[in-house]
Design a protein around this motif. Structure first.
Motif, PDB file in Angstrom:
ATOM      1  N   PRO B 301      -3.377  48.784  -4.309  1.00  0.00           N
ATOM      2  CA  PRO B 301      -2.752  47.839  -5.245  1.00  0.00           C
ATOM      3  C   PRO B 301      -1.429  48.386  -5.783  1.00  0.00           C
ATOM      4  CG  PRO B 301      -5.101  48.036  -5.716  1.00  0.00           C
ATOM      5  CD  PRO B 301      -4.791  49.036  -4.646  1.00  0.00           C
ATOM      6  N   GLY B 302      -0.379  47.584  -5.665  1.00  0.00           N
ATOM      7  CA  GLY B 302       0.936  47.998  -6.159  1.00  0.00           C
ATOM      8  C   GLY B 302       1.686  48.916  -5.216  1.00  0.00           C
ATOM      9  N   ARG B 303       1.055  49.331  -4.116  1.00  0.00           N
ATOM     10  CA  ARG B 303       1.697  50.241  -3.151  1.00  0.00           C
ATOM     11  C   ARG B 303       1.492  49.696  -1.743  1.00  0.00           C
ATOM     12  NH1 ARG B 303       5.535  53.274  -4.872  1.00  0.00           N
ATOM     13  NH2 ARG B 303       5.098  53.962  -6.977  1.00  0.00           N
ATOM     14  N   PRO B 304       2.218  48.651  -1.384  1.00  0.00           N
ATOM     15  CA  PRO B 304       1.955  48.014  -0.085  1.00  0.00           C
ATOM     16  C   PRO B 304       2.220  48.935   1.108  1.00  0.00           C
ATOM     17  CG  PRO B 304       3.943  47.115  -1.106  1.00  0.00           C
ATOM     18  CD  PRO B 304       3.286  47.965  -2.149  1.00  0.00           C
ATOM     19  N   GLU B 305       2.880  50.083   0.892  1.00  0.00           N
ATOM     20  CA  GLU B 305       3.146  50.998   2.014  1.00  0.00           C
ATOM     21  C   GLU B 305       2.065  52.066   2.165  1.00  0.00           C
ATOM     22  OE1 GLU B 305       4.598  50.954  -0.822  1.00  0.00           O
ATOM     23  OE2 GLU B 305       4.956  52.999  -1.547  1.00  0.00           O
ATOM     24  N   ILE B 306       1.067  52.030   1.269  1.00  0.00           N
ATOM     25  CA  ILE B 306      -0.018  53.016   1.366  1.00  0.00           C
ATOM     26  C   ILE B 306      -1.339  52.305   1.675  1.00  0.00           C
ATOM     27  CG2 ILE B 306      -1.258  54.893   0.214  1.00  0.00           C
ATOM     28  CD1 ILE B 306       1.103  55.350  -1.561  1.00  0.00           C
ATOM     29  N   PHE B 307      -2.046  52.822   2.647  1.00  0.00           N
ATOM     30  CA  PHE B 307      -3.336  52.249   3.040  1.00  0.00           C
ATOM     31  C   PHE B 307      -4.436  53.296   2.912  1.00  0.00           C
ATOM     32  CE2 PHE B 307      -0.012  49.955   5.176  1.00  0.00           C
ATOM     33  CZ  PHE B 307      -0.391  48.618   5.065  1.00  0.00           C
ATOM     34  N   VAL B 308      -5.623  52.798   2.696  1.00  0.00           N
ATOM     35  CA  VAL B 308      -6.788  53.690   2.678  1.00  0.00           C
ATOM     36  C   VAL B 308      -7.809  53.123   3.660  1.00  0.00           C
ATOM     37  CG1 VAL B 308      -8.575  54.769   1.264  1.00  0.00           C
ATOM     38  CG2 VAL B 308      -6.350  54.254   0.261  1.00  0.00           C
ATOM     39  N   ALA B 309      -8.383  53.995   4.492  1.00  0.00           N
ATOM     40  CA  ALA B 309      -9.331  53.519   5.502  1.00  0.00           C
ATOM     41  C   ALA B 309     -10.482  54.500   5.636  1.00  0.00           C
ATOM     42  CB  ALA B 309      -8.617  53.362   6.843  1.00  0.00           C
ATOM     43  N   GLY B 310     -11.602  53.976   6.131  1.00  0.00           N
ATOM     44  CA  GLY B 310     -12.775  54.828   6.353  1.00  0.00           C
ATOM     45  C   GLY B 310     -13.556  55.076   5.078  1.00  0.00           C
ATOM     46  N   ASP B 311     -14.255  56.214   5.051  1.00  0.00           N
ATOM     47  CA  ASP B 311     -15.148  56.496   3.925  1.00  0.00           C
ATOM     48  C   ASP B 311     -14.423  56.644   2.593  1.00  0.00           C
ATOM     49  OD1 ASP B 311     -17.205  56.469   5.696  1.00  0.00           O
ATOM     50  OD2 ASP B 311     -17.663  58.608   5.592  1.00  0.00           O
ATOM     51  N   LEU B 312     -13.110  56.814   2.631  1.00  0.00           N
ATOM     52  CA  LEU B 312     -12.352  56.948   1.381  1.00  0.00           C
ATOM     53  C   LEU B 312     -12.079  55.593   0.729  1.00  0.00           C
ATOM     54  CD1 LEU B 312     -10.861  58.942  -0.497  1.00  0.00           C
ATOM     55  CD2 LEU B 312      -8.879  58.784   0.999  1.00  0.00           C
ATOM     56  N   ALA B 313     -12.267  54.515   1.476  1.00  0.00           N
ATOM     57  CA  ALA B 313     -11.954  53.181   0.964  1.00  0.00           C
ATOM     58  C   ALA B 313     -13.200  52.511   0.401  1.00  0.00           C
ATOM     59  CB  ALA B 313     -11.370  52.317   2.080  1.00  0.00           C
ATOM     60  N   SER B 314     -13.043  51.852  -0.747  1.00  0.00           N
ATOM     61  CA  SER B 314     -14.135  51.095  -1.336  1.00  0.00           C
ATOM     62  C   SER B 314     -13.882  49.621  -1.044  1.00  0.00           C
ATOM     63  CB  SER B 314     -14.169  51.345  -2.846  1.00  0.00           C
ATOM     64  OG  SER B 314     -15.161  50.567  -3.454  1.00  0.00           O
ATOM     65  N   VAL B 315     -14.643  49.062  -0.122  1.00  0.00           N
ATOM     66  CA  VAL B 315     -14.418  47.683   0.301  1.00  0.00           C
ATOM     67  C   VAL B 315     -15.705  46.888   0.101  1.00  0.00           C
ATOM     68  CG1 VAL B 315     -13.672  46.184   2.195  1.00  0.00           C
ATOM     69  CG2 VAL B 315     -12.822  48.539   2.070  1.00  0.00           C
ATOM     70  N   GLN B 316     -15.583  45.755  -0.570  1.00  0.00           N
ATOM     71  CA  GLN B 316     -16.728  44.869  -0.755  1.00  0.00           C
ATOM     72  C   GLN B 316     -16.595  43.697   0.205  1.00  0.00           C
ATOM     73  OE1 GLN B 316     -19.314  44.982  -3.264  1.00  0.00           O
ATOM     74  NE2 GLN B 316     -18.643  47.085  -3.656  1.00  0.00           N
ATOM     75  N   GLN B 317     -17.704  43.279   0.748  1.00  0.00           N
ATOM     76  CA  GLN B 317     -17.684  42.095   1.605  1.00  0.00           C
ATOM     77  C   GLN B 317     -18.964  41.309   1.363  1.00  0.00           C
ATOM     78  OE1 GLN B 317     -15.941  42.427   5.538  1.00  0.00           O
ATOM     79  NE2 GLN B 317     -17.764  41.497   6.418  1.00  0.00           N
ATOM     80  N   ASP B 318     -18.822  40.045   1.064  1.00  0.00           N
ATOM     81  CA  ASP B 318     -19.976  39.188   0.756  1.00  0.00           C
ATOM     82  C   ASP B 318     -20.851  39.845  -0.310  1.00  0.00           C
ATOM     83  OD1 ASP B 318     -18.908  37.755   2.881  1.00  0.00           O
ATOM     84  OD2 ASP B 318     -20.290  38.646   4.340  1.00  0.00           O
ATOM     85  N   GLY B 319     -20.202  40.446  -1.295  1.00  0.00           N
ATOM     86  CA  GLY B 319     -20.951  41.022  -2.409  1.00  0.00           C
ATOM     87  C   GLY B 319     -21.614  42.356  -2.141  1.00  0.00           C
ATOM     88  N   LYS B 320     -21.430  42.886  -0.910  1.00  0.00           N
ATOM     89  CA  LYS B 320     -22.048  44.174  -0.585  1.00  0.00           C
ATOM     90  C   LYS B 320     -20.949  45.159  -0.168  1.00  0.00           C
ATOM     91  CE  LYS B 320     -24.730  42.870   2.688  1.00  0.00           C
ATOM     92  NZ  LYS B 320     -25.686  42.776   3.796  1.00  0.00           N
ATOM     93  N   PRO B 321     -21.151  46.440  -0.419  1.00  0.00           N
ATOM     94  CA  PRO B 321     -20.135  47.391   0.039  1.00  0.00           C
ATOM     95  C   PRO B 321     -20.193  47.544   1.568  1.00  0.00           C
ATOM     96  CG  PRO B 321     -21.979  48.553  -0.975  1.00  0.00           C
ATOM     97  CD  PRO B 321     -22.247  47.085  -1.152  1.00  0.00           C
ATOM     98  N   VAL B 322     -19.032  47.667   2.191  1.00  0.00           N
ATOM     99  CA  VAL B 322     -18.990  47.979   3.621  1.00  0.00           C
ATOM    100  C   VAL B 322     -19.504  49.410   3.773  1.00  0.00           C
ATOM    101  CG1 VAL B 322     -17.442  48.370   5.578  1.00  0.00           C
ATOM    102  CG2 VAL B 322     -17.107  46.382   4.089  1.00  0.00           C
ATOM    103  N   PRO B 323     -20.479  49.642   4.661  1.00  0.00           N
ATOM    104  CA  PRO B 323     -21.115  50.961   4.714  1.00  0.00           C
ATOM    105  C   PRO B 323     -20.204  52.040   5.312  1.00  0.00           C
ATOM    106  CG  PRO B 323     -21.955  49.573   6.478  1.00  0.00           C
ATOM    107  CD  PRO B 323     -21.068  48.701   5.638  1.00  0.00           C
ATOM    108  N   GLY B 324     -20.502  53.283   4.975  1.00  0.00           N
ATOM    109  CA  GLY B 324     -19.723  54.421   5.469  1.00  0.00           C
ATOM    110  C   GLY B 324     -20.193  54.873   6.835  1.00  0.00           C
ATOM    111  N   VAL B 325     -20.041  54.014   7.822  1.00  0.00           N
ATOM    112  CA  VAL B 325     -20.487  54.330   9.179  1.00  0.00           C
ATOM    113  C   VAL B 325     -19.290  54.301  10.128  1.00  0.00           C
ATOM    114  CG1 VAL B 325     -22.841  53.458   8.793  1.00  0.00           C
ATOM    115  CG2 VAL B 325     -21.055  51.899   9.617  1.00  0.00           C
ATOM    116  N   ALA B 326     -19.470  54.906  11.299  1.00  0.00           N
ATOM    117  CA  ALA B 326     -18.372  55.031  12.250  1.00  0.00           C
ATOM    118  C   ALA B 326     -17.756  53.688  12.652  1.00  0.00           C
ATOM    119  CB  ALA B 326     -18.846  55.816  13.474  1.00  0.00           C
ATOM    120  N   PRO B 327     -18.552  52.653  12.976  1.00  0.00           N
ATOM    121  CA  PRO B 327     -17.915  51.387  13.383  1.00  0.00           C
ATOM    122  C   PRO B 327     -17.012  50.808  12.286  1.00  0.00           C
ATOM    123  CG  PRO B 327     -20.246  51.387  13.960  1.00  0.00           C
ATOM    124  CD  PRO B 327     -20.025  52.604  13.114  1.00  0.00           C
TER     125      PRO B 327
END
Lengths: 434, 434
Positions: B301-327
Motif C-alpha cells: 500500500p502506497g508503494r506501487p513499485e514494491i511487491f511482496v510474494a510468498g510466505d512473507l505476504a498476507s493475502v486473504q481470499q474468500d475470507g480465508k488466508p492463502v496458505p503458505g504452500v509452494a503452489p
C-alpha cells in the motif's frame, strides 16, 4: 557364555579396523569397534565430496549398518581418551554413562589412522584446510564455492584476482586430484553462471616442494601427470616449498632466488600427514610421522596383545615403507585378525607381507596414471581403469549405483550436483579476520 | 543499453522469488536476485533430509545454475540488511566490496519467506530445533541419530528411556511427516543394528495443541491421518499445548488436569512460523505472524513499485488466508511478474487470485492424505499420488532420477542412505548443559 569369550577392542572403523572386524566374524571372540564417527568413510573419493561431485552420504555408510549381521561385534560411537596397558583398559568419552568406566580388553587393535600435519606450522590450519573427514570435505567445498561468489561481488580488481587465485599445497595423489578437479570446475562447471567474472580465468596452482608431482610413481608417469595437469589448466610449481600462509595468500621459497608472496584467498593443504595421537598413548617407539614401530606380525614390541594397523603403523618392507593407502590398510586389518586367531590357538602368527597390486592416481576429467608393477597407463584408459576400481570397492551396492549415475551425469554435462553451500549462514561466511 | 533498463531487485530465491525471476525472462528489465544461500531449496522434501532419506544436494540446486541461461538476471549471494523506500535502495551484506554501496531498484520484490517461531519462547530454540533450511535439516538428522547412539551407550534405565523418547511439537504437515518418518526409522531402519537397546521401543509422540492433526484438511482426513500415524507407531496427543521445553524434556499442559513433565532428549519444533524479518523494514502494516498486508495485485500500500510474494505476504481470499504452500508462492511469483509488466506498460495489473489445486500431506511409509476439492484419498493410493507430484515438481532432471532411485531403494530395503552424522566431531556432541 558371551562374557567368557576373549574381548577384542578395535579402535577405528576405517579400512584397517573394519577389515579386522570383518575377518573375525566367525571367531569365538566378542568385538567392540569404537569410532568417533558413526560411519565408515571411503576416503579415496573424499576429494569428490570436497569438489561437489558427490554428496557426503554417497561415500559413507553407517558402521552399525555394515556390521548389523555380524553377531559378535558391538559398535560404539566414542573417542578413546586413555589407555592403561597394565590393567588392559581403554577409557572412552562417548556422551553415554558407559564411557565413565574403563573398557577392559584381552586384545587391542589400534587403527585410528592419520590426520593432516603442517610440519610445525599449525597456525596455517585455519587458512589452508586439509582433507581427512567428511566435515573437512564440506568445509573445503564451502570455501571453493564461496571464493567464486566473493569474486563476483568484488569491484576491486586486485581483491577479485585474489579470490580467483587458488593453491593446493602438496603434489601427492590428493593434491593432484584436488587441483585437477578445481581447474575443471573453473573452466567448465561454472561456465556462463557468473555475470561479472569469468571463472575460467581462475588461477589454479599445485605446489610441490620436491622435484616432481606424484613422487611415489615412476618418473615417466610423474611427467605425464604434470602434462595432463597443464592441459586441464593447472599451473604446476615444483621445487619451491611454501614458507608462509595467511588469509591473503602464501609465500613461495625459491631458495637462492628469494621468496615471492602470491595473493590467494583459497589455499588447500595436501602436503603432510601425521599419525593419530592415539599412538602416543602406547609409549612405544614411533617414527618421524608419529607412526608406531611394530613387530613383523603387527603387534607392539613387548605387548603381544596389542596390535597397530593402517596408517598408524610404521611398517618397512624390502627397505621401503608400506604406503598409507587403502589396500595396505585392509591387508593389515586381515593380518591382525590372523594374528589374534593364532594367539588364541597358542600358535605363532605369520609375519605381515604387503601385497602391492599397483598404484593409481586420478588427475581430473579423463586423465589418470596407473602403475601396475611396471605396466604403465596414462590418460583416458588409465582414467577408466581408476573409475572401475574405485566404484568396485565402494561399500554397498546402492552407493555404487548412485556414484555411477552421478559420475555419468557429471561426465556428460560437466555439472557437479553437490554445489550446495552448507553451514554457517552462507552469505555471512567468515572473512579474513584482519 | 542495459543500464537504462528498469532494475528489478528480487530478494529471496525460494518458490516465489525464483518463479517471479523466471516469469520475467523475456522482459526488457535487468534483474538482481539476492539470496542468503547459493541454492534454491525444494522445501517440501526437507523433512527427508532431516530424517536421512535424502542427501542435502538431492533437494537443492544452485540458483546460478538454474538461471545460467537467463541473460537478464544477475544472482547475488548476500543478505539484505537495510531498505530505503525513499531513495529506492537496499543495502546488502555479502562479503564482497559491491555490498558496501546500496543497490538501487526501480521495482523491488520481497520474497524472503518465513522462519520458525516459538510464540514468545525463543529460549526453546536450542532444545527444540525447527526445520526451515538445509542446515536445520542436517542439525536435526544429527540429533536423531545421536539420540540412539546415546541410548546405546547408557547404563541408567531412566536416562536411556529419555534418549529413546522423541517428541514432535505441532501437528501440521511438517510435524506429521517428521513423526511418521521417525517412527519408521525406529521400527524398521535401525532394526538389528544395536546390541543393548531395541530401537523399536522408542517412544515417538506428536503433540498438537489444537483438537486435531492436519487442521487444514477435512475432519475425516485428519481422523484417517491420526489412525495411520498410530499404525506407524506414533502416539498422537491433541488438545494439550506444550508449556515448557528444556534439555531434559517437555511439559504438557492438560488444562484443568494439571501439567505433566515428560522426559525426552529429542524435541523437534514444527508448531509455528513467522514471516522473515525483512517485512518489518517496510514499516507497513503486518499481521500477527509478521506477514505484510498487500494490495490485491500484491504491491505494498502506497508503494506501487514494491511487491511482496510468498510466505512473507498476507493475502486473504474468500475470507480465508492463502496458505503458505509452494503452489501459492509460485503463483504469487508469477503474479508479481505480471504486475511489473503491467506497470512498465502503464496498465493496471489484474488482482492476484490463488488457484487452489488441493492439499496433500504425507504421513510415512505408504501413507498420505490427499484432498482435491472434496475428492479425498488416503493410505497407499494417496501416498503414490503424493510421491508422483513431489518428484514431478523437483527442479532438475538429475535430482528427480536420483530421488526416485533413493526412494525405490528405501522402499525396498527400509534403508535410509543418508544416515551419516556430520559436524562438530560426532562423538563429542554437546550434551545437555546442566
Amino acid at each position: 557364555m558371551s562374557t567368557t569369550r576373549p574381548h577384542v577392542v578395535i579402535v577405528g572403523g576405517g579400512f584397517a579396523g573394519l577389515w579386522a572386524t570383518r575377518a573375525l566374524a566367525n571367531d569365538d571372540v566378542r568385538i567392540t569397534l569404537i569410532d568417533r564417527q558413526n560411519h565408515h568413510l571411503f576416503q579415496p573419493l573424499l576429494y569428490q565430496v570436497a569438489t561437489a561431485g558427490l554428496s557426503a552420504p554417497d561415500i559413507a555408510a553407517p558402521l552399525r549398518h555394515i556390521l548389523r549381521a555380524q553377531g559378535n561385534v558391538e559398535v560404539r560411537l566414542g573417542e578413546v581418551t586413555g589407555l592403561d596397558t597394565q590393567a588392559r583398559t581403554v577409557s572412552l568419552r562417548d556422551g553415554g554413562t558407559l564411557g565413565e568406566s574403563p573398557l577392559h580388553y584381552d586384545y587391542l587393535v589400534l587403527a585410528s589412522g592419520a590426520t593432516h600435519a603442517y610440519f610445525g606450522h599449525d597456525e596455517w590450519a585455519g587458512d589452508a584446510p586439509g582433507l581427512k573427514t567428511l566435515d573437512d570435505a564440506l568445509a573445503i567445498r564451502r570455501r571453493l564455492l564461496l571464493a567464486f561468489e566473493r569474486a563476483e561481488a568484488c569491484d576491486d580488481p586486485d581483491e577479485r584476482a585474489a579470490w580467483l587465485s587458488f593453491a593446493v599445497v602438496g603434489g601427492g595423489p590428493t593434491g593432484v586430484e584436488l587441483a585437477g578437479t578445481l581447474a575443471e570446475i573453473a573452466r567448465h562447471t561454472l561456465k556462463r553462471e557468473f555475470r561479472r567474472i569469468d571463472p575460467s580465468q581462475a588461477r589454479v596452482r599445485l605446489i610441490e616442494a620436491g622435484p616432481r608431482v606424484l613422487a611415489s610413481f615412476p618418473q615417466s608417469l610423474s611427467a605425464k601427470a604434470q602434462r595432463q595437469l597443464g592441459k586441464l589448466g593447472v599451473e604446476v610449481v615444483t621445487g619451491a616449498p611454501v614458507s608462509a600462509i595467511d588469509a591473503h595468500g602464501y609465500t613461495l621459497d625459491h631458495g637462492g632466488q628469494g621468496t615471492v608472496f602470491v595473493p590467494a584467498r583459497t589455499v588447500l593443504w595436501a602436503a603432510g600427514v601425521a599419525a593419530s595421537g592415539l599412538g602416543a598413548l602406547l609409549g612405544n617407539q614411533r617414527d618421524r610421522a608419529g607412526r608406531v614401530l611394530v613387530e613383523p606380525d603387527l603387534s607392539v614390541p613387548g605387548r603381544p596383545e596389542i596390535f597397530v594397523a593402517g596408517d598408524l603403523a610404521s611398517v618397512q618392507q624390502d627397505g621401503k615403507p608400506v604406503p598409507g593407502v587403502a589396500p595396505a590398510a585392509k591387508q593389515m586389518g586381515a593380518q591382525v585378525a590372523h594374528a589374534i586367531r593364532a594367539r588364541l590357538a597358542g600358535q605363532a602368527a605369520t609375519p605381515f607381507r604387503y601385497r602391492d597390486f599397483g598404484n593409481l592416481a586420478t588427475i581430473g576429467r579423463m586423465a589418470a596414471v596407473v602403475d601396475l608393477h611396471g605396466f604403465k597407463l596414462s590418460g583416458l584408459l588409465a582414467w577408466w581403469f581408476w573409475l572401475l576400481v574405485h566404484v568396485m570397492f565402494l561399500i554397498g551396492f546402492r552407493n555404487r549405483l548412485i556414484v555411477m549415475i552421478n559420475w555419468g551425469w557429471a561426465y556428460w554435462s560437466y555439472q557437479r550436483h553437490a554445489r550446495i553451500i552448507l553451514g554457517g549462514g552462507s552469505a555471512r561466511a567468515t572473512e579474513p579476520s584482519d
